[in-house]
Design a protein around this motif. Structure first.
Motif, PDB file in Angstrom:
ATOM      1  N   ILE A  21       0.847  -1.197   0.000  1.00 22.07           N
ATOM      2  CA  ILE A  21       0.000   0.000   0.000  1.00 22.07           C
ATOM      3  C   ILE A  21       0.882   1.247   0.000  1.00 22.07           C
ATOM      4  O   ILE A  21       0.618   2.202  -0.731  1.00 22.07           O
ATOM      5  N   ALA A  22       1.944   1.219   0.796  1.00 20.72           N
ATOM      6  CA  ALA A  22       2.842   2.373   0.866  1.00 20.72           C
ATOM      7  C   ALA A  22       3.502   2.656  -0.484  1.00 20.72           C
ATOM      8  O   ALA A  22       3.666   3.807  -0.870  1.00 20.72           O
ATOM      9  N   GLU A  23       3.857   1.594  -1.200  1.00 17.63           N
ATOM     10  CA  GLU A  23       4.515   1.765  -2.498  1.00 17.63           C
ATOM     11  C   GLU A  23       3.568   2.302  -3.568  1.00 17.63           C
ATOM     12  O   GLU A  23       3.999   2.961  -4.498  1.00 17.63           O
ATOM     13  N   THR A  24       2.278   2.000  -3.444  1.00 19.26           N
ATOM     14  CA  THR A  24       1.326   2.394  -4.483  1.00 19.26           C
ATOM     15  C   THR A  24       0.553   3.667  -4.129  1.00 19.26           C
ATOM     16  O   THR A  24      -0.242   4.146  -4.929  1.00 19.26           O
ATOM     17  N   THR A  25       0.799   4.208  -2.932  1.00 18.26           N
ATOM     18  CA  THR A  25       0.159   5.459  -2.508  1.00 18.26           C
ATOM     19  C   THR A  25       1.205   6.333  -1.837  1.00 18.26           C
ATOM     20  O   THR A  25       2.381   5.988  -1.809  1.00 18.26           O
ATOM     21  N   ASP A  26       0.778   7.440  -1.261  1.00 19.09           N
ATOM     22  CA  ASP A  26       1.709   8.351  -0.591  1.00 19.09           C
ATOM     23  C   ASP A  26       1.762   8.161   0.916  1.00 19.09           C
ATOM     24  O   ASP A  26       2.302   9.006   1.619  1.00 19.09           O
ATOM     25  N   VAL A  27       1.189   7.079   1.423  1.00 19.83           N
ATOM     26  CA  VAL A  27       1.244   6.848   2.867  1.00 19.83           C
ATOM     27  C   VAL A  27       2.443   5.979   3.216  1.00 19.83           C
ATOM     28  O   VAL A  27       2.969   5.268   2.366  1.00 19.83           O
ATOM     29  N   SER A  28       2.880   6.046   4.456  1.00 19.97           N
ATOM     30  CA  SER A  28       3.971   5.189   4.920  1.00 19.97           C
ATOM     31  C   SER A  28       3.393   3.824   5.308  1.00 19.97           C
ATOM     32  O   SER A  28       2.175   3.705   5.519  1.00 19.97           O
ATOM     33  N   GLU A  47      -8.737   4.422   1.423  1.00 25.26           N
ATOM     34  CA  GLU A  47      -8.374   5.573   2.270  1.00 25.26           C
ATOM     35  C   GLU A  47      -6.962   6.071   1.931  1.00 25.26           C
ATOM     36  O   GLU A  47      -6.709   7.258   1.903  1.00 25.26           O
ATOM     37  N   ALA A  48      -6.050   5.133   1.682  1.00 24.25           N
ATOM     38  CA  ALA A  48      -4.674   5.507   1.344  1.00 24.25           C
ATOM     39  C   ALA A  48      -4.640   6.273   0.026  1.00 24.25           C
ATOM     40  O   ALA A  48      -3.891   7.244  -0.119  1.00 24.25           O
ATOM     41  N   LYS A  49      -5.453   5.864  -0.938  1.00 24.10           N
ATOM     42  CA  LYS A  49      -5.511   6.571  -2.216  1.00 24.10           C
ATOM     43  C   LYS A  49      -6.117   7.957  -2.026  1.00 24.10           C
ATOM     44  O   LYS A  49      -5.673   8.935  -2.651  1.00 24.10           O
TER      45      LYS A  49
END
Length: 55
Positions: A21-28, A47-49
Motif C-alpha cells: 500500500i505504501a509503495e502504491t500510494t503516498d502513505v507510509s 483511504e490511502a488513495k
C-alpha cells in the motif's frame, strides 16, 4: 489464555501488505497499518488513495 483476533475481524496488515500500500500510494507502511486498523483492510487501500489525492 485469551484467543488472538483472527479471520474477518482482524484488520491488521502484514508488513508485506502495508509495504505494498505504501509503495502504491503516498502513505507510509505505518500509516497503512493505522488505516487498516481504523477502517478495515479493504477500505484501507481506498483511504490511502484518498490520502494521496488530498496531499
Amino acid at each position: 489464555m485469551m484467543a488472538t483476533k483472527q479471520g474477518k475481524n482482524d484488520n491488521r496488515l502484514s508488513d508485506k501488505e502495508a509495504l505494498h500500500i505504501a509503495e502504491t500510494t503516498d502513505v507510509s507502511p505505518r500509516q497503512a497499518k493505522e488505516l487498516a486498523e481504523k477502517h478495515g483492510k479493504d477500505k484501507a487501500r481506498k483511504e490511502a488513495k484518498n490520502f494521496k489525492a488530498e496531499g
